[in-house]
Each structure stands twice: as structure tokens, then as C-alpha cells.
Write a protein that holds these residues in place. Structure first.
Motif, PDB file in Angstrom:
ATOM      1  N   ILE A  30       0.833  -1.208   0.000  1.00 37.40           N
ATOM      2  CA  ILE A  30       0.000   0.000   0.000  1.00 37.40           C
ATOM      3  C   ILE A  30       0.865   1.255   0.000  1.00 37.40           C
ATOM      4  N   SER A  31       1.948   1.226   0.775  1.00 36.66           N
ATOM      5  CA  SER A  31       2.829   2.394   0.869  1.00 36.66           C
ATOM      6  C   SER A  31       3.484   2.714  -0.469  1.00 36.66           C
ATOM      7  N   ARG A  32       3.932   1.675  -1.186  1.00 39.08           N
ATOM      8  CA  ARG A  32       4.578   1.894  -2.487  1.00 39.08           C
ATOM      9  C   ARG A  32       3.601   2.427  -3.528  1.00 39.08           C
ATOM     10  N   ASN A  33       2.324   2.057  -3.391  1.00 45.39           N
ATOM     11  CA  ASN A  33       1.328   2.473  -4.372  1.00 45.39           C
ATOM     12  C   ASN A  33       0.672   3.816  -4.062  1.00 45.39           C
ATOM     13  N   TYR A  34       0.483   4.102  -2.776  1.00 47.61           N
ATOM     14  CA  TYR A  34      -0.257   5.308  -2.408  1.00 47.61           C
ATOM     15  C   TYR A  34       0.626   6.392  -1.786  1.00 47.61           C
ATOM     16  N   PHE A  35       1.807   6.013  -1.271  1.00 48.74           N
ATOM     17  CA  PHE A  35       2.735   6.993  -0.714  1.00 48.74           C
ATOM     18  C   PHE A  35       4.130   6.738  -1.274  1.00 48.74           C
ATOM     19  N   PRO A  36       4.262   6.690  -2.595  1.00 41.48           N
ATOM     20  CA  PRO A  36       5.532   6.256  -3.207  1.00 41.48           C
ATOM     21  C   PRO A  36       6.720   7.154  -2.875  1.00 41.48           C
ATOM     22  N   VAL A  37       6.520   8.460  -2.905  1.00 38.82           N
ATOM     23  CA  VAL A  37       7.624   9.391  -2.654  1.00 38.82           C
ATOM     24  C   VAL A  37       8.101   9.282  -1.208  1.00 38.82           C
ATOM     25  N   TYR A  38       7.155   9.335  -0.295  1.00 41.11           N
ATOM     26  CA  TYR A  38       7.494   9.277   1.137  1.00 41.11           C
ATOM     27  C   TYR A  38       8.152   7.944   1.494  1.00 41.11           C
ATOM     28  N   TYR A  39       7.567   6.848   1.012  1.00 41.80           N
ATOM     29  CA  TYR A  39       8.061   5.517   1.382  1.00 41.80           C
ATOM     30  C   TYR A  39       9.437   5.255   0.780  1.00 41.80           C
ATOM     31  N   LYS A  40       9.640   5.671  -0.474  1.00 40.07           N
ATOM     32  CA  LYS A  40      10.948   5.488  -1.111  1.00 40.07           C
ATOM     33  C   LYS A  40      12.008   6.304  -0.394  1.00 40.07           C
ATOM     34  N   LYS A  41      11.619   7.483   0.056  1.00 40.37           N
ATOM     35  CA  LYS A  41      12.545   8.323   0.816  1.00 40.37           C
ATOM     36  C   LYS A  41      12.975   7.630   2.109  1.00 40.37           C
ATOM     37  N   LEU A  42      12.028   6.988   2.785  1.00 40.18           N
ATOM     38  CA  LEU A  42      12.349   6.255   4.012  1.00 40.18           C
ATOM     39  C   LEU A  42      13.290   5.085   3.725  1.00 40.18           C
ATOM     40  N   ILE A  43      12.976   4.317   2.684  1.00 41.74           N
ATOM     41  CA  ILE A  43      13.783   3.146   2.338  1.00 41.74           C
ATOM     42  C   ILE A  43      15.201   3.555   1.954  1.00 41.74           C
ATOM     43  N   ASP A  44      15.327   4.592   1.134  1.00 41.73           N
ATOM     44  CA  ASP A  44      16.654   5.059   0.699  1.00 41.73           C
ATOM     45  C   ASP A  44      17.478   5.555   1.880  1.00 41.73           C
ATOM     46  N   ALA A  45      16.817   6.286   2.765  1.00 45.09           N
ATOM     47  CA  ALA A  45      17.530   6.835   3.922  1.00 45.09           C
ATOM     48  C   ALA A  45      17.967   5.741   4.884  1.00 45.09           C
ATOM     49  N   ALA A  46      17.173   4.664   4.967  1.00 43.79           N
ATOM     50  CA  ALA A  46      17.471   3.580   5.909  1.00 43.79           C
ATOM     51  C   ALA A  46      18.470   2.561   5.361  1.00 43.79           C
ATOM     52  N   SER A  47      18.837   2.686   4.104  1.00 40.31           N
ATOM     53  CA  SER A  47      19.714   1.687   3.482  1.00 40.31           C
ATOM     54  C   SER A  47      21.187   2.073   3.513  1.00 40.31           C
TER      55      SER A  47
END
Length: 267
Positions: A30-47
Motif C-alpha cells: 500500500i505504501s509503495r502504491n499510495y505513498f511512493p515518494v514518502y516511502y521510497k525516501k524512508l527506504i533510501d535513507a534507511a539503506s
């Protein structure tokens, strides 16, 4: 109504599986589909490099995001079920120590599975949640496992009354989401005050001033054939829960006072 233990085991397993799937599969999709910018930002920052403070902070934010959905839906579902068990289910209301019902079977399955999932998350991510949340999850799990699986004195009504504490939790998650997405400050302020009021009513008034004294009175005058270990667990659980309720209420008040002082200094 005698509850089949096999049904309780199946309910517990399905509940645990459901909350786990919601966290690990449904929320990310759901996050990737409805909050793609926010969720990708979290994943990138956490990696990035886990030794860096910013990366650790991002990992915490990502974990919080993925676990908010199970917490929110459990609070809503358990709140509805606990209201039914405590206020509507005549079987449980007539015998608060011995009675069980289908509604209670559903309630204890949902609650025990959730708190097992919650305990695992709190232990695996101890650096995020800390001792108080591990303690809360552990005592809740023990309570609902005992109440679900003992035959003579499941104390279903009392256990359901403790779940009514969750009625304030959905607003906590909504407030968190509004802050994350930089919502209207007036709405956030409104949610903050309403959450604090609901927390006080659910956990302090209903819990510390009504539900806990009621169960303490029952335990003082407990039937002779009620096992001492079961009464002891309920004593310990209720005292620890009352202390946690008081501690969290203190933190809410303290946070509110600090924000008020900052606003006055800014002016």
C-alpha cells in the motif's frame, strides 16, 4: 459456553499470521502504491551506513511506519470487541469470573495474536521501543493467553475491560500520520487534545479508577478453588498496567507542558 481449545489455538495462530502479513506485506504494498515518494525516501535513507545517526533514525522511522497499520487496526477492532463484551454481552456481564462466549473467543484470539506479534517486534527492535513497551506487550500476552486457555476462571469480562484502554490508540496513530505528512497545525492540535482526553478517560478513569479496583476486589474475595498462581498473575498484571498508565499519562502531560513553555518563550 465451553470454548474449544483447538479453536483458540487456531484463532491465535491466524491472528498472529494476520498481523505479521499486515506489517510485512500489506503495509509495504500500500505504501509503495499510495505513498511512493514518502516511502521510497524512508527506504533510501534507511539503506545507508547503520553506524550513522541519520541512518539509524531513518530505520526507526521506517519500522514505525510499517508497524503503525497493525497497531491502528488492532486498536479499532479490539475496541469494538471489548465494548461489546463489557457492555452488551449479557453472558459475560452476569458472571465476570467464569463466563465465556463466542464474542470472547474472537476477542481473545485477536488480542493474544496481536500481543505475541507486538512482543516479537518490540524485542527485535528493542533499541526503538525500549523496556516499557516490551513489558507492556509481555504482560498483555500473558494475560490473554491465561484468560483464553484456563477453563474454570477465564475472567473474560475483566480481560475485555482492560482492552478498552485501546480506544484512545487510533487517534494517536492518526495524529502521528498528520505530523509526518505536515498536516494543518490546527487539526494536529485538536487531535492532540482529544487524544490526551481519551487517554485520561480510558486508561486513568476507566482503568485505574474502575476496572483495576474491580478486579482487585474480586481477587481479594476470590473463590477458594481459583488457583493462587492465576490470581497472582492478575494482581501483578493489573498493578504493572496501572503504573504504566500513570507513567504514560505523566509523559503526555509533561510533553504538553514543555510545548506550552516553548510557545511562551517564542512569543
Amino acid at each position: 459456553m465451553a470454548l474449544n481449545r483447538l479453536h483458540l489455538v487456531v484463532g491465535f495462530c491466524l491472528s498472529t499470521l494476520g498481523w505479521t502479513i499486515l506489517q510485512l506485506v500489506v503495509t509495504p504494498v500500500i505504501s509503495r502504491n499510495y505513498f511512493p515518494v514518502y516511502y521510497k525516501k524512508l527506504i533510501d535513507a534507511a539503506s545507508g551506513d547503520p553506524t550513522k545517526k541519520e541512518v539509524r533514525k531513518a530505520k526507526k522511522a521506517l519500522m514505525e511506519w510499517d508497524t503503525r497499520a497493525p497497531g491502528f487496526f488492532h486498536a479499532v477492532l479490539s475496541g469494538i470487541l471489548s465494548i461489546y463484551c463489557c457492555l452488551i454481552d449479557e453472558t459475560l456481564r452476569k458472571d465476570t469470573l467464569r463466563a465465556t462466549s463466542f464474542a470472547w473467543l474472537l476477542t481473545v484470539s485477536v488480542a493474544s495474536g496481536f500481543f505475541f506479534w507486538d512482543l516479537c517486534v518490540c524485542i527485535l527492535k528493542f533499541e526503538i521501543y525500549g523496556f516499557e513497551y516490551v513489558l507492556h506487550a509481555a504482560f498483555c500476552l500473558i494475560t490473554y493467553l491465561i484468560c483464553g486457555y484456563v477453563e474454570n476462571y477465564p475472567m473474560a469480562w475483566h480481560a475485555a475491560s482492560f482492552l478498552m484502554f485501546e480506544l484512545s490508540t487510533p487517534l494517536m496513530h492518526i495524529r502521528w500520520a498528520l505530523i509526518e505528512f505536515k498536516g494543518d497545525t490546527r487539526i494536529i492540535t485538536f487531535c492532540t487534545y482529544v487524544f490526551a482526553l481519551l487517554f485520561f478517560l480510558c486508561r486513568i478513569v476507566w482503568g485505574n479508577l474502575y476496572a483495576f479496583p474491580l478486579v482487585w476486589l474480586e481477587l481479594v474475595n476470590k473463590p477458594a478453588d481459583m488457583p493462587n498462581w492465576q490470581a497472582g498473575v492478575f494482581w501483578l498484571n493489573s498493578v504493572v498496567s496501572a503504573l504504566l498508565n500513570t507513567f504514560w499519562m505523566y509523559k503526555i502531560i509533561l510533553t504538553g507542558m514543555r510545548k506550552h513553555d516553548k510557545k511562551e518563550k517564542a512569543q
